[in-house]
Design an enzyme around this catalytic site. Sequence first.
Site, PDB file in Angstrom:
ATOM      1  N   ALA A  66       0.872  -1.173   0.000  1.00 53.38           N
ATOM      2  CA  ALA A  66       0.000   0.000   0.000  1.00 53.38           C
ATOM      3  C   ALA A  66       0.909   1.224   0.000  1.00 53.38           C
ATOM      4  O   ALA A  66       2.067   1.151   0.433  1.00 53.38           O
ATOM      5  CB  ALA A  66      -0.877  -0.026   1.246  1.00 53.38           C
ATOM      6  N   GLY A 111       0.635  -4.909   1.144  1.00 51.97           N
ATOM      7  CA  GLY A 111      -0.601  -4.966   0.356  1.00 51.97           C
ATOM      8  C   GLY A 111      -0.392  -5.626  -1.007  1.00 51.97           C
ATOM      9  O   GLY A 111      -1.315  -6.234  -1.554  1.00 51.97           O
ATOM     10  N   GLU A 114      -0.635  -9.197  -0.421  1.00 51.69           N
ATOM     11  CA  GLU A 114      -2.034  -9.506  -0.092  1.00 51.69           C
ATOM     12  C   GLU A 114      -2.908  -9.541  -1.334  1.00 51.69           C
ATOM     13  O   GLU A 114      -3.783 -10.396  -1.473  1.00 51.69           O
ATOM     14  CB  GLU A 114      -2.556  -8.477   0.921  1.00 51.69           C
ATOM     15  CG  GLU A 114      -1.829  -8.599   2.248  1.00 51.69           C
ATOM     16  CD  GLU A 114      -2.241  -7.530   3.251  1.00 51.69           C
ATOM     17  OE1 GLU A 114      -1.844  -6.366   3.056  1.00 51.69           O
ATOM     18  OE2 GLU A 114      -2.962  -7.857   4.202  1.00 51.69           O
ATOM     19  N   GLU A 134       4.892  -5.135   7.243  1.00 56.74           N
ATOM     20  CA  GLU A 134       4.136  -4.039   7.877  1.00 56.74           C
ATOM     21  C   GLU A 134       4.578  -3.779   9.310  1.00 56.74           C
ATOM     22  O   GLU A 134       4.492  -2.645   9.796  1.00 56.74           O
ATOM     23  CB  GLU A 134       2.632  -4.355   7.874  1.00 56.74           C
ATOM     24  CG  GLU A 134       1.955  -4.210   6.525  1.00 56.74           C
ATOM     25  CD  GLU A 134       1.921  -5.501   5.718  1.00 56.74           C
ATOM     26  OE1 GLU A 134       2.754  -6.400   5.965  1.00 56.74           O
ATOM     27  OE2 GLU A 134       1.041  -5.608   4.841  1.00 56.74           O
TER      28      GLU A 134
HETATM   29  C1  HXC Z   1       5.062   4.352  -1.380  1.00 56.05           C
HETATM   30  C2  HXC Z   1       6.964   3.370  -2.214  1.00 56.05           C
HETATM   31  C3  HXC Z   1       6.618   2.129  -1.625  1.00 56.05           C
HETATM   32  C4  HXC Z   1       5.393   2.066  -0.906  1.00 56.05           C
HETATM   33  C5  HXC Z   1       8.505   1.899  -2.641  1.00 56.05           C
HETATM   34  N1  HXC Z   1       8.139   3.175  -2.822  1.00 56.05           N
HETATM   35  N2  HXC Z   1       7.601   1.239  -1.911  1.00 56.05           N
HETATM   36  N3  HXC Z   1       6.189   4.455  -2.088  1.00 56.05           N
HETATM   37  N4  HXC Z   1       4.656   3.203  -0.801  1.00 56.05           N
HETATM   38  N5  HXC Z   1       4.951   0.936  -0.351  1.00 56.05           N
HETATM   39  C6  HXC Z   1       8.853   4.225  -3.562  1.00 56.05           C
HETATM   40  C7  HXC Z   1      10.043   4.747  -2.785  1.00 56.05           C
HETATM   41  O1  HXC Z   1       9.633   5.713  -1.852  1.00 56.05           O
HETATM   42  C8  HXC Z   1      10.883   5.336  -3.890  1.00 56.05           C
HETATM   43  O2  HXC Z   1      10.343   6.580  -4.258  1.00 56.05           O
HETATM   44  C9  HXC Z   1      10.640   4.373  -5.052  1.00 56.05           C
HETATM   45  O3  HXC Z   1       9.409   3.691  -4.751  1.00 56.05           O
HETATM   46  C10 HXC Z   1      11.733   3.325  -5.211  1.00 56.05           C
HETATM   47  O4  HXC Z   1      11.895   2.666  -3.962  1.00 56.05           O
HETATM   48  P1  HXC Z   1      13.315   2.486  -3.245  1.00 56.05           P
HETATM   49  O5  HXC Z   1      13.053   2.264  -1.820  1.00 56.05           O
HETATM   50  O6  HXC Z   1      14.236   3.607  -3.609  1.00 56.05           O
HETATM   51  O7  HXC Z   1      13.846   1.159  -3.955  1.00 56.05           O
HETATM   52  P2  HXC Z   1      14.835   0.060  -3.340  1.00 56.05           P
HETATM   53  O8  HXC Z   1      15.962   0.712  -2.604  1.00 56.05           O
HETATM   54  O9  HXC Z   1      15.171  -0.845  -4.456  1.00 56.05           O
HETATM   55  O10 HXC Z   1      13.975  -0.752  -2.275  1.00 56.05           O
HETATM   56  C11 HXC Z   1      12.869  -1.515  -2.688  1.00 56.05           C
HETATM   57  C12 HXC Z   1      11.998  -1.905  -1.451  1.00 56.05           C
HETATM   58  C13 HXC Z   1      11.642  -0.628  -0.664  1.00 56.05           C
HETATM   59  C14 HXC Z   1      12.760  -2.893  -0.569  1.00 56.05           C
HETATM   60  C15 HXC Z   1      10.753  -2.615  -1.998  1.00 56.05           C
HETATM   61  O11 HXC Z   1      11.105   0.313  -1.586  1.00 56.05           O
HETATM   62  C16 HXC Z   1      10.640  -0.859   0.422  1.00 56.05           C
HETATM   63  O12 HXC Z   1      10.972  -1.392   1.473  1.00 56.05           O
HETATM   64  N6  HXC Z   1       9.388  -0.422   0.185  1.00 56.05           N
HETATM   65  C17 HXC Z   1       8.341  -0.482   1.181  1.00 56.05           C
HETATM   66  C18 HXC Z   1       7.842  -1.900   1.361  1.00 56.05           C
HETATM   67  C19 HXC Z   1       6.753  -1.993   2.431  1.00 56.05           C
HETATM   68  O13 HXC Z   1       7.024  -1.682   3.600  1.00 56.05           O
HETATM   69  N7  HXC Z   1       5.569  -2.389   2.056  1.00 56.05           N
HETATM   70  C20 HXC Z   1       4.434  -2.498   2.958  1.00 56.05           C
HETATM   71  C21 HXC Z   1       3.677  -1.227   2.980  1.00 56.05           C
HETATM   72  S1  HXC Z   1       2.387  -1.248   4.199  1.00 56.05           S
HETATM   73  P3  HXC Z   1      11.257   7.911  -4.359  1.00 56.05           P
HETATM   74  O14 HXC Z   1      10.263   8.994  -4.641  1.00 56.05           O
HETATM   75  O15 HXC Z   1      11.966   8.029  -3.069  1.00 56.05           O
HETATM   76  O16 HXC Z   1      12.177   7.596  -5.510  1.00 56.05           O
HETATM   77  C22 HXC Z   1       1.138  -2.080   3.503  1.00 56.05           C
HETATM   78  C23 HXC Z   1      -0.104  -2.241   4.378  1.00 56.05           C
HETATM   79  C24 HXC Z   1      -1.201  -2.982   3.652  1.00 56.05           C
HETATM   80  O17 HXC Z   1       1.204  -2.529   2.420  1.00 56.05           O
HETATM   81  C25 HXC Z   1      -2.410  -3.086   4.515  1.00 56.05           C
HETATM   82  C26 HXC Z   1      -3.134  -1.825   4.684  1.00 56.05           C
HETATM   83  C27 HXC Z   1      -4.334  -1.865   5.571  1.00 56.05           C
END
Ligand code: HXC
Length: 260
Positions: A66, A111, A114, A134
């Site tokens: 998400a 997400g 999911e 998460e």
């Molecule tokens: C918003 C995101 C994002 C996310 C990545 N980006 N994941 N933006 N939401 N979930 C964006 C980054 O901010 C960045 O933007 C660009 O995508 C590239 O990501 P990087 O981090 O620079 O890439 P990398 O170093 O290769 O790392 C990849 C990654 C990392 C390991 C996947 O991006 C990461 O950990 N992302 C978050 C994963 C996560 O925690 N997901 C769960 C979310 S919570 P910029 O603008 O900086 O270039 C969820 C809850 C669901 O899903 C349930 C809800 C009720």
Amino acid sequence: MTFETIQVEQHDAVTLVRINRPKALNALNSQVLEELIEAFGSFEADDTQRCAVLTGAGEKAFAAGADIKEMAEKPLAEFYGENFFSRWTSHFTRAIRKPWIAAVNGFALGGGCEVAMMADFILASDTAKFGQPEIKLGVLPGMGGSQRLTHAVGKAKAMELVLTGRLMDPEEAERAGLVARVVPAADLLNDALKTAATIASMPPLAAMANKEAVNAAFELGLDMGIQHERRLFNVLSGTEDKREGMQAFIEKRDPSWSGR
Ligand code: HXC
């Protein structure tokens, strides 16, 4: 219907949907979710379409979760008041009766994982990564992940994954039962489209009933599940396509499905 955050193509009877925010690793913001609901609603309503494939644009991600930037400032009242994500979850698991496949081409996190688990099955590229990180954001899977992951891989692995937030490679995901098959990244889309075309060539009522029967295994106990299966079998026994399928076998010819 034109979309901004997803792409939709029809390949004969197969609908291909791509989440298209590659710069944000296809993070699922509200607009993506709304557009996916719209696209899958059209797929379900279109009699020419029999199976769908959902994948991510670009090579790096299916969906990295998400959209954290959207969620970061969202107050509790909004999460609860809007019932954030719930419409989407129920839409995909209840309203879509036709089969669809998640073709996971990279990160499927939070997400994203999911959503992939809402599909009827997952095909993964050898570059895929799965996880529910998460906990590292102070939350937990909120679109069914704690339940579906546990159903798929069992308590021990699900618990370890959600408590540590570690990512799983595709081979581990396949061994654990999360993924149907792993294929080389370059072949993933073609393989998914071919698999979907095979499903699309099946009698459509039987495809729906087979999907419903397998899904019932997650909702019902064994005895009720078997009763449900028998009822679905009885329903299919009254279809024209059952008569056609069996007659075609006996006459040693290809069947021609009417969808009735
Ligand atoms: C918003 C995101 C994002 C996310 C990545 N980006 N994941 N933006 N939401 N979930 C964006 C980054 O901010 C960045 O933007 C660009 O995508 C590239 O990501 P990087 O981090 O620079 O890439 P990398 O170093 O290769 O790392 C990849 C990654 C990392 C390991 C996947 O991006 C990461 O950990 N992302 C978050 C994963 C996560 O925690 N997901 C769960 C979310 S919570 P910029 O603008 O900086 O270039 C969820 C809850 C669901 O899903 C349930 C809800 C009720």
